[in-house]
Design an enzyme around this catalytic site. Structure first.
Site, PDB file in Angstrom:
ATOM      1  N   TYR A  53       0.829  -1.208   0.000  1.00 13.80           N
ATOM      2  CA  TYR A  53       0.000   0.000   0.000  1.00 13.80           C
ATOM      3  C   TYR A  53       0.864   1.258   0.000  1.00 13.80           C
ATOM      4  O   TYR A  53       1.655   1.489   0.913  1.00 13.80           O
ATOM      5  CB  TYR A  53      -0.955   0.012   1.200  1.00 13.80           C
ATOM      6  CG  TYR A  53      -1.877  -1.194   1.278  1.00 13.80           C
ATOM      7  CD1 TYR A  53      -2.131  -1.986   0.152  1.00 13.80           C
ATOM      8  CD2 TYR A  53      -2.492  -1.558   2.466  1.00 13.80           C
ATOM      9  CE1 TYR A  53      -2.963  -3.095   0.221  1.00 13.80           C
ATOM     10  CE2 TYR A  53      -3.330  -2.667   2.548  1.00 13.80           C
ATOM     11  CZ  TYR A  53      -3.548  -3.430   1.411  1.00 13.80           C
ATOM     12  OH  TYR A  53      -4.371  -4.527   1.483  1.00 13.80           O
ATOM     13  N   HIS A 111       0.283 -11.936   1.245  1.00 13.99           N
ATOM     14  CA  HIS A 111      -0.773 -11.122   0.622  1.00 13.99           C
ATOM     15  C   HIS A 111      -1.636 -11.932  -0.349  1.00 13.99           C
ATOM     16  O   HIS A 111      -2.835 -11.764  -0.419  1.00 13.99           O
ATOM     17  CB  HIS A 111      -0.142  -9.915  -0.071  1.00 13.99           C
ATOM     18  CG  HIS A 111      -1.049  -8.729  -0.140  1.00 13.99           C
ATOM     19  ND1 HIS A 111      -0.605  -7.430  -0.088  1.00 13.99           N
ATOM     20  CD2 HIS A 111      -2.384  -8.615  -0.270  1.00 13.99           C
ATOM     21  CE1 HIS A 111      -1.628  -6.602  -0.171  1.00 13.99           C
ATOM     22  NE2 HIS A 111      -2.719  -7.300  -0.290  1.00 13.99           N
TER      23      HIS A 111
END
Ligand SMILES: NC(=O)c1ccc[n+]([C@@H]2O[C@H](COP(=O)([O-])OP(=O)(O)OC[C@H]3O[C@@H](n4cnc5c(N)ncnc54)[C@H](OP(=O)(O)O)[C@@H]3O)[C@@H](O)[C@H]2O)c1
Length: 278
Positions: A53, A111
């Site tokens: 992010y 992830h």
């Protein structure tokens, strides 16, 4: 704030905060940290972030938000699949620790599944745990078949969560993955609980239920995910009013009639379907 039990007995808040798209613009960082801090004040003390992010920028926003509050929060971060090797995982973890300005990540997730064997990533996670760099580890975007494989790997049973897409418009996990995780006492962490892009917020079913509760469709979407005792929800909000709204959603109890209204439009799955991924 209601809590959810991780497999080792650790209790975490059922409602936390996401950070995707935070840390992307320097000028927005203060507002984003303020939003996270307000969320912490309102009990949403689980914060989900990732090295992905904002290219690490979101972890830096989290670091600012938790100054003097490290012990109040439960930090979740994620390693990219292309970093999730025996050597790459600890290196990525060190970078995340540095950006987060903490000694330990509370929950570290893969992830999504990449080319490294799950067993290799688990081995790296277990090593980080033994070194005190992470407290728990888990995965994200793994479907039931991958989860079965994971649990067969050495120490695979230590998986603390599977973080997956789950909102009224995407409920395929209810057919196989959610029951499987429930059977293995692994809580699901629901990402994009208000649909990410806002489309689900235009649902007339959510609007009808919202009216009954004097609430907003976003609050109903969050309350809908939280109807399960073993689901953690992590809406992202940089707008302070959104943060307040989301925190208040934790106390909305949906009735059977509300759930039937939502089911009529957003039908529960009747067969197995591939995992939705954002
Ligand atoms: N593991 C994965 O692969 C994965 C994938 C996606 C997401 N995630 C995690 O899950 C978190 C949440 O998912 P998400 O960010 O995709 O989407 P989301 O939380 O469903 O939606 C975020 C969007 O909704 C807006 N919003 C927030 N509260 C609102 C409210 N009360 N009323 C109206 N709009 C509202 C936000 O605007 P403002 O920001 O302007 O308030 C933002 O535009 C992420 O931030 C990330 O931490 C993980």
């Amino acid at each position: 704030m209601r809590k959810v039990r991780l497999p080792d007995g650790t209790m975490v808040p059922a409602l936390g905060q996401g950070t995707w798209h935070m840390g992307e613009k320097r000028g927005a960082a203060k507002q984003e940290a303020d939003a996270l801090r307000l969320g912490i004040d309102l009990g949403m003390t689980l914060i989900d972030t990732a090295e992905m992010y904002g290219n690490g920028g979101a972890e830096e926003v989290v670091a600012t938000a938790i100054i003097n509050r490290r012990d109040d929060v439960f930090i979740v971060s994620k390693v990219y699949p292309h970093n999730a090797s025996r050597e790459g995982t600890p290196a990525a973890c060190e970078r995340s620790l540095k950006r987060l300005r903490v000694d330990c990540i509370d929950l570290y997730l893969l992830h999504w599944r990449g080319s490294y064997p799950l067993a290799e990533t688990v081995e790296a996670f277990e090593k980080l745990k033994a070194q005190g760099k992470i407290r728990h580890w888990g995965v994200s975007n793994l479907d039931a078949g991958d989860m079965q494989e994971l649990l067969k790997a050495p120490h695979g049973v230590n998986c603390a969560t599977d973080q997956v897409l789950y909102h009224p418009g995407s409920r395929g996990i209810e057919f196989a993955l959610l029951p499987w995780c429930r059977q293995h006492r692994i809580p699901i962490m629901a990402y994009s609980p208000i649909g990410h892009s806002g489309q689900i917020l235009r649902s007339t079913a959510l609007a009808t239920v919202a009216k009954r509760h004097n609430a907003t469709p976003a609050q109903i979407a969050i309350a809908w995910g939280l109807r399960h005792a073993d689901v953690i929800s992590i809406p992202k909000a940089a707008d302070l009013e959104h943060v307040r709204e989301n925190a208040a959603a934790a106390s909305i109890m949906l009735t059977k009639e509300d759930l039937a209204t939502i089911d009529a439009t957003h039908k529960p799955p009747v067969r197995s379907q591939p995992l939705d991924i954002l």
